[in-house]
Design a protein around this motif. Structure first.
Motif, PDB file in Angstrom:
ATOM      1  N   ARG A   1     -10.770 -22.572  20.696  1.00 17.32           N
ATOM      2  CA  ARG A   1      -9.977 -21.407  21.095  1.00 17.32           C
ATOM      3  C   ARG A   1     -10.833 -20.167  21.376  1.00 17.32           C
ATOM      4  O   ARG A   1     -10.404 -19.268  22.090  1.00 17.32           O
ATOM      5  N   TRP A   2     -12.016 -20.110  20.807  1.00 19.98           N
ATOM      6  CA  TRP A   2     -12.849 -18.910  20.939  1.00 19.98           C
ATOM      7  C   TRP A   2     -14.032 -19.145  21.873  1.00 19.98           C
ATOM      8  O   TRP A   2     -14.670 -20.194  21.843  1.00 19.98           O
TER       9      TRP A   2
ATOM     10  N   GLY B   1     -28.734  -2.337  29.862  1.00 24.19           N
ATOM     11  CA  GLY B   1     -28.010  -2.280  28.601  1.00 24.19           C
ATOM     12  C   GLY B   1     -27.630  -3.661  28.116  1.00 24.19           C
ATOM     13  O   GLY B   1     -28.322  -4.649  28.384  1.00 24.19           O
ATOM     14  N   ILE B   2     -26.495  -3.731  27.410  1.00 25.50           N
ATOM     15  CA  ILE B   2     -26.046  -4.978  26.811  1.00 25.50           C
ATOM     16  C   ILE B   2     -24.525  -5.062  26.906  1.00 25.50           C
ATOM     17  O   ILE B   2     -23.839  -4.035  26.916  1.00 25.50           O
ATOM     18  N   GLU B   3     -24.014  -6.289  27.001  1.00 24.84           N
ATOM     19  CA  GLU B   3     -22.578  -6.507  27.060  1.00 24.84           C
ATOM     20  C   GLU B   3     -22.180  -7.636  26.116  1.00 24.84           C
ATOM     21  O   GLU B   3     -22.850  -8.669  26.059  1.00 24.84           O
ATOM     22  N   VAL B   4     -21.103  -7.409  25.360  1.00 22.89           N
ATOM     23  CA  VAL B   4     -20.548  -8.410  24.455  1.00 22.89           C
ATOM     24  C   VAL B   4     -19.095  -8.628  24.850  1.00 22.89           C
ATOM     25  O   VAL B   4     -18.347  -7.667  25.062  1.00 22.89           O
ATOM     26  N   SER B   5     -18.681  -9.878  24.981  1.00 20.99           N
ATOM     27  CA  SER B   5     -17.291 -10.167  25.340  1.00 20.99           C
ATOM     28  C   SER B   5     -16.774 -11.328  24.517  1.00 20.99           C
ATOM     29  O   SER B   5     -17.538 -12.189  24.059  1.00 20.99           O
ATOM     30  N   GLY B   6     -15.462 -11.325  24.314  1.00 24.67           N
ATOM     31  CA  GLY B   6     -14.824 -12.400  23.567  1.00 24.67           C
ATOM     32  C   GLY B   6     -13.517 -12.808  24.212  1.00 24.67           C
ATOM     33  O   GLY B   6     -12.787 -11.962  24.742  1.00 24.67           O
ATOM     34  N   THR B   7     -13.220 -14.102  24.187  1.00 21.63           N
ATOM     35  CA  THR B   7     -11.977 -14.632  24.730  1.00 21.63           C
ATOM     36  C   THR B   7     -11.322 -15.515  23.687  1.00 21.63           C
ATOM     37  O   THR B   7     -11.977 -16.381  23.094  1.00 21.63           O
ATOM     38  N   TYR B   8     -10.024 -15.281  23.460  1.00 20.64           N
ATOM     39  CA  TYR B   8      -9.239 -16.130  22.560  1.00 20.64           C
ATOM     40  C   TYR B   8      -8.155 -16.807  23.376  1.00 20.64           C
ATOM     41  O   TYR B   8      -7.278 -16.153  23.938  1.00 20.64           O
TER      42      TYR B   8
ATOM     43  N   TRP C   1      -2.845 -18.930  29.036  1.00 19.67           N
ATOM     44  CA  TRP C   1      -2.969 -17.533  28.641  1.00 19.67           C
ATOM     45  C   TRP C   1      -4.112 -17.331  27.656  1.00 19.67           C
ATOM     46  O   TRP C   1      -4.401 -18.189  26.831  1.00 19.67           O
ATOM     47  N   ALA C   2      -4.745 -16.133  27.761  1.00 23.86           N
ATOM     48  CA  ALA C   2      -5.835 -15.802  26.850  1.00 23.86           C
ATOM     49  C   ALA C   2      -5.918 -14.287  26.665  1.00 23.86           C
ATOM     50  O   ALA C   2      -5.563 -13.510  27.558  1.00 23.86           O
ATOM     51  N   LEU C   3      -6.396 -13.879  25.499  1.00 25.52           N
ATOM     52  CA  LEU C   3      -6.732 -12.482  25.237  1.00 25.52           C
ATOM     53  C   LEU C   3      -8.222 -12.302  25.478  1.00 25.52           C
ATOM     54  O   LEU C   3      -9.031 -13.125  25.013  1.00 25.52           O
ATOM     55  N   GLU C   4      -8.591 -11.242  26.201  1.00 23.81           N
ATOM     56  CA  GLU C   4     -10.000 -11.001  26.510  1.00 23.81           C
ATOM     57  C   GLU C   4     -10.370  -9.570  26.155  1.00 23.81           C
ATOM     58  O   GLU C   4      -9.609  -8.629  26.407  1.00 23.81           O
ATOM     59  N   GLY C   5     -11.545  -9.397  25.578  1.00 26.41           N
ATOM     60  CA  GLY C   5     -12.043  -8.075  25.253  1.00 26.41           C
ATOM     61  C   GLY C   5     -13.527  -7.983  25.539  1.00 26.41           C
ATOM     62  O   GLY C   5     -14.232  -8.995  25.567  1.00 26.41           O
ATOM     63  N   GLY C   6     -14.005  -6.766  25.756  1.00 24.22           N
ATOM     64  CA  GLY C   6     -15.422  -6.590  26.033  1.00 24.22           C
ATOM     65  C   GLY C   6     -15.895  -5.195  25.663  1.00 24.22           C
ATOM     66  O   GLY C   6     -15.127  -4.224  25.706  1.00 24.22           O
ATOM     67  N   LEU C   7     -17.152  -5.101  25.283  1.00 24.93           N
ATOM     68  CA  LEU C   7     -17.798  -3.827  24.967  1.00 24.93           C
ATOM     69  C   LEU C   7     -19.177  -3.831  25.614  1.00 24.93           C
ATOM     70  O   LEU C   7     -19.925  -4.805  25.485  1.00 24.93           O
ATOM     71  N   SER C   8     -19.510  -2.763  26.327  1.00 25.92           N
ATOM     72  CA  SER C   8     -20.824  -2.698  26.964  1.00 25.92           C
ATOM     73  C   SER C   8     -21.442  -1.314  26.787  1.00 25.92           C
ATOM     74  O   SER C   8     -20.735  -0.303  26.677  1.00 25.92           O
ATOM     75  N   TYR C   9     -22.755  -1.308  26.749  1.00 27.88           N
ATOM     76  CA  TYR C   9     -23.533  -0.072  26.711  1.00 27.88           C
ATOM     77  C   TYR C   9     -24.568  -0.131  27.821  1.00 27.88           C
ATOM     78  O   TYR C   9     -25.259  -1.145  27.983  1.00 27.88           O
ATOM     79  N   GLU C  10     -24.685   0.945  28.588  1.00 30.52           N
ATOM     80  CA  GLU C  10     -25.673   1.031  29.657  1.00 30.52           C
ATOM     81  C   GLU C  10     -26.385   2.370  29.573  1.00 30.52           C
ATOM     82  O   GLU C  10     -25.750   3.416  29.428  1.00 30.52           O
TER      83      GLU C  10
END
Length: 253
Positions: A153-154, A197-204, A210-219
């Motif tokens: 799932r992840w 920079g860097i990017e982190v993302s997650g999908t459930y 259907w899926a929930l998606e989120g992401g955080l990035s710094y540049e």
């Protein structure tokens, strides 16, 4: 930095309404909609909320052409071709009064392609995009991701990014024309590596569609992007966060 695309929403609604027929020609993809927080514009130190929209290519079967394993499929190891898509929100003096005297920039849509080298737990990629609205420059991204799948799932990915832009792109977003009535001194921005920079993302995955998606990035802006008076008046540090819901579609035709 707002991102809004009527075309993406229309495609989402159309795909929801189309019936699925078992044929040999098919197009598999996912559309994402949600909310995001990002700088008001490149180099800004102010954050604003907006709409987040995304498109993920899964597979295409057409005659003798058979590309991709589907949105939910694990990509084959090795080299593969992929599409590239980015939306950049508009920039206006009405929303950001400190930019008074600079020309407003419409919402930009960038389209292109990329190459990916995939292994089980990591991947590296490079992509090139061309501005079709908002600007006419050429941009690109080099990156790599560590891939973690704790269960079925992840899906979690994290890795570095370097963003590039040509002279046209740099001039549009970081340049200040000679004779400008703005409060910034004139500045001729040229292209190159403009941010890293860097990017982190997650999908459930909620189910098979259907899926929930989120992401955080710094540049951190680099080169002429960092030295621009627009950025010096704002910040080199650019944070972005998004959260949305995606749905997989398979169109048969």
């Amino acid at each position: 930095m707002r991102a809004f695309s009527v075309g993406c929403i229309s495609a989402f609604l159309l795909a929801s309404a189309l019936p699925v027929f078992a044929q040999e020609r098919s197009f598999n993809f996912a559309l994402r909609g949600g909310v995001a927080a990002a700088p008001e514009y490149f180099g800004s130190d102010q954050t604003e909320a907006g709409v987040d929209l995304g498109f993920t290519f899964g597979s295409l079967t057409l005659g003798g052409l058979d590309v991709g394993n589907g949105v939910r499929g694990i990509p084959d190891n090795g080299v593969s071709l992929r599409g590239a898509f980015r939306v950049i929100g508009d920039r206006t003096a009405e929303d950001s009064p400190e930019l008074a005297g600079l020309e407003d920039i419409d919402v930009a849509v960038e389209l292109g392609f990329g190459l990916t080298y995939q292994q089980t737990n990591w991947m590296a990629f490079g992509e090139v995009r061309k501005g079709v609205t908002g600007h006419s420059g050429i941009t690109g991204t080099l990156g790599a991701d560590y891939i973690y799948r704790p269960n079925d799932r992840w899906l979690i990915t994290a890795g570095p990014r370097v963003n590039f832009g040509d002279d046209e792109f740099a001039s549009t977003y970081f340049g200040v024309p000679t004779g400008s009535t703005s409060g910034f001194g004139s500045y001729d921005a040229t292209g190159g590596a403009l941010g890293a920079g860097i990017e982190v993302s997650g999908t459930y995955f909620l189910d098979d569609k259907w899926a929930l998606e989120g992401g955080l990035s710094y540049e951190k802006l680099l080169g002429d992007a960092a030295d621009s008076p627009i950025t010096l008046n704002g910040s080199e540090d650019q944070w972005r966060v998004r959260l949305g819901l995606s749905r997989v579609f398979t169109l048969n035709f």
